[in-house]
Design a protein around this motif. Sequence first.
Motif, mmCIF file in Angstrom:
data_model
loop_
_atom_site.group_PDB
_atom_site.id
_atom_site.type_symbol
_atom_site.label_atom_id
_atom_site.label_comp_id
_atom_site.label_asym_id
_atom_site.label_seq_id
_atom_site.Cartn_x
_atom_site.Cartn_y
_atom_site.Cartn_z
ATOM 1 N N THR A 57 -18.838 -10.152 -14.314
ATOM 2 C CA THR A 57 -18.345 -9.604 -15.576
ATOM 3 C C THR A 57 -17.296 -8.520 -15.353
ATOM 4 N N VAL A 58 -17.404 -7.776 -14.261
ATOM 5 C CA VAL A 58 -16.348 -6.808 -13.928
ATOM 6 C C VAL A 58 -15.053 -7.566 -13.650
ATOM 7 N N GLN A 59 -15.152 -8.642 -12.877
ATOM 8 C CA GLN A 59 -13.975 -9.457 -12.574
ATOM 9 C C GLN A 59 -13.374 -10.038 -13.850
ATOM 10 N N GLU A 60 -14.241 -10.512 -14.748
ATOM 11 C CA GLU A 60 -13.766 -11.053 -16.020
ATOM 12 C C GLU A 60 -13.016 -9.991 -16.823
ATOM 13 N N ALA A 61 -13.531 -8.780 -16.844
ATOM 14 C CA ALA A 61 -12.868 -7.685 -17.561
ATOM 15 C C ALA A 61 -11.507 -7.372 -16.938
ATOM 16 N N LEU A 62 -11.434 -7.355 -15.617
ATOM 17 C CA LEU A 62 -10.170 -7.056 -14.943
ATOM 18 C C LEU A 62 -9.131 -8.138 -15.210
ATOM 19 N N LEU A 63 -9.560 -9.387 -15.195
ATOM 20 C CA LEU A 63 -8.634 -10.487 -15.495
ATOM 21 C C LEU A 63 -8.154 -10.424 -16.941
ATOM 22 N N ALA A 64 -9.061 -10.088 -17.867
ATOM 23 C CA ALA A 64 -8.673 -9.946 -19.272
ATOM 24 C C ALA A 64 -7.667 -8.812 -19.435
ATOM 25 N N LEU A 65 -7.877 -7.723 -18.720
ATOM 26 C CA LEU A 65 -6.920 -6.614 -18.766
ATOM 27 C C LEU A 65 -5.550 -7.062 -18.292
ATOM 28 N N GLU A 66 -5.522 -7.771 -17.186
ATOM 29 C CA GLU A 66 -4.237 -8.233 -16.644
ATOM 30 C C GLU A 66 -3.544 -9.190 -17.602
ATOM 31 N N ASN A 69 -1.685 -7.320 -20.511
ATOM 32 C CA ASN A 69 -0.727 -6.309 -20.035
ATOM 33 C C ASN A 69 -1.379 -4.994 -19.631
ATOM 34 N N GLY A 70 -2.633 -5.049 -19.226
ATOM 35 C CA GLY A 70 -3.327 -3.861 -18.736
ATOM 36 C C GLY A 70 -3.460 -3.886 -17.227
ATOM 37 N N TRP A 71 -2.414 -4.393 -16.555
ATOM 38 C CA TRP A 71 -2.505 -4.516 -15.095
ATOM 39 C C TRP A 71 -2.626 -3.158 -14.418
ATOM 40 N N VAL A 72 -2.056 -2.111 -14.995
ATOM 41 C CA VAL A 72 -2.175 -0.773 -14.392
ATOM 42 C C VAL A 72 -3.631 -0.307 -14.491
ATOM 43 N N GLN A 73 -4.237 -0.483 -15.655
ATOM 44 C CA GLN A 73 -5.634 -0.083 -15.819
ATOM 45 C C GLN A 73 -6.540 -0.883 -14.880
ATOM 46 N N ALA A 74 -6.281 -2.176 -14.748
ATOM 47 C CA ALA A 74 -7.069 -2.995 -13.820
ATOM 48 C C ALA A 74 -6.910 -2.477 -12.389
ATOM 49 N N GLY A 75 -5.689 -2.131 -12.015
ATOM 50 C CA GLY A 75 -5.452 -1.577 -10.680
ATOM 51 C C GLY A 75 -6.138 -0.246 -10.480
ATOM 52 N N VAL A 76 -6.163 0.574 -11.519
ATOM 53 C CA VAL A 76 -6.832 1.875 -11.434
ATOM 54 C C VAL A 76 -8.337 1.680 -11.279
ATOM 55 N N VAL A 111 -8.699 -0.828 -21.832
ATOM 56 C CA VAL A 111 -10.002 -1.070 -21.196
ATOM 57 C C VAL A 111 -11.088 -1.110 -22.268
ATOM 58 N N ASN A 112 -11.036 -0.145 -23.171
ATOM 59 C CA ASN A 112 -12.051 -0.083 -24.228
ATOM 60 C C ASN A 112 -11.995 -1.316 -25.131
ATOM 61 N N ARG A 113 -10.793 -1.833 -25.391
ATOM 62 C CA ARG A 113 -10.668 -3.046 -26.207
ATOM 63 C C ARG A 113 -11.322 -4.239 -25.519
ATOM 64 N N VAL A 114 -11.048 -4.411 -24.234
ATOM 65 C CA VAL A 114 -11.624 -5.528 -23.483
ATOM 66 C C VAL A 114 -13.149 -5.408 -23.447
ATOM 67 N N VAL A 115 -13.652 -4.222 -23.163
ATOM 68 C CA VAL A 115 -15.100 -4.005 -23.099
ATOM 69 C C VAL A 115 -15.735 -4.273 -24.464
#
Length: 156
Positions: A57-66, A69-76, A111-115
């Motif tokens: 689920t963490v991976q799913e959240a990171l992919l959704a961020l990317e 256009n939340g690639w910076v947040q995913a990287g952080v 991040v909050n939107r994806v979560v």
Amino acid sequence: MNRDDMANPRLTLSVDVTDLSDADRLRFTEEVTDLLGKYLDGQGTEEASAAGWTQETVQEALLALERDNGWVQAGVIRAAIDNGGTVSREQVYAIGQYESTRMLRGFTRPVNRVVSRMRAKGTIPATAVDLLAPVYNGGVQATAFRVPDELLNLSA
């Protein structure tokens, strides 16, 4: 199948929740998750030890961020997990290749939107911890961003 598998067979429970409203489905999912946590006491489930999150689920959240256009947040988030939980403001600027004059107000909103979407869909329980939070040291500017300690053992 070995002897232990025969002595402790896996049981699966399927429940049709099609006729439930979205709110009732979410509440049902939360209650089932709570019950499983109570009866399993965290044995064999990453969710109990990772505050509602699994590696998947963490991976799913990171992919959704990317994708959003939340690639910076995913990287952080990835950097914070790799760095013991925290990424400094300066590291955020480096990851995002931001100008030093850029403000970070609203940085955690994607991040909050994806979560929130994942909670609404029942992918994670409503009680799952947030993935990323700003750290303030007495000022109005975030000095760092932090992922919860519970997620540090989950590789993303």
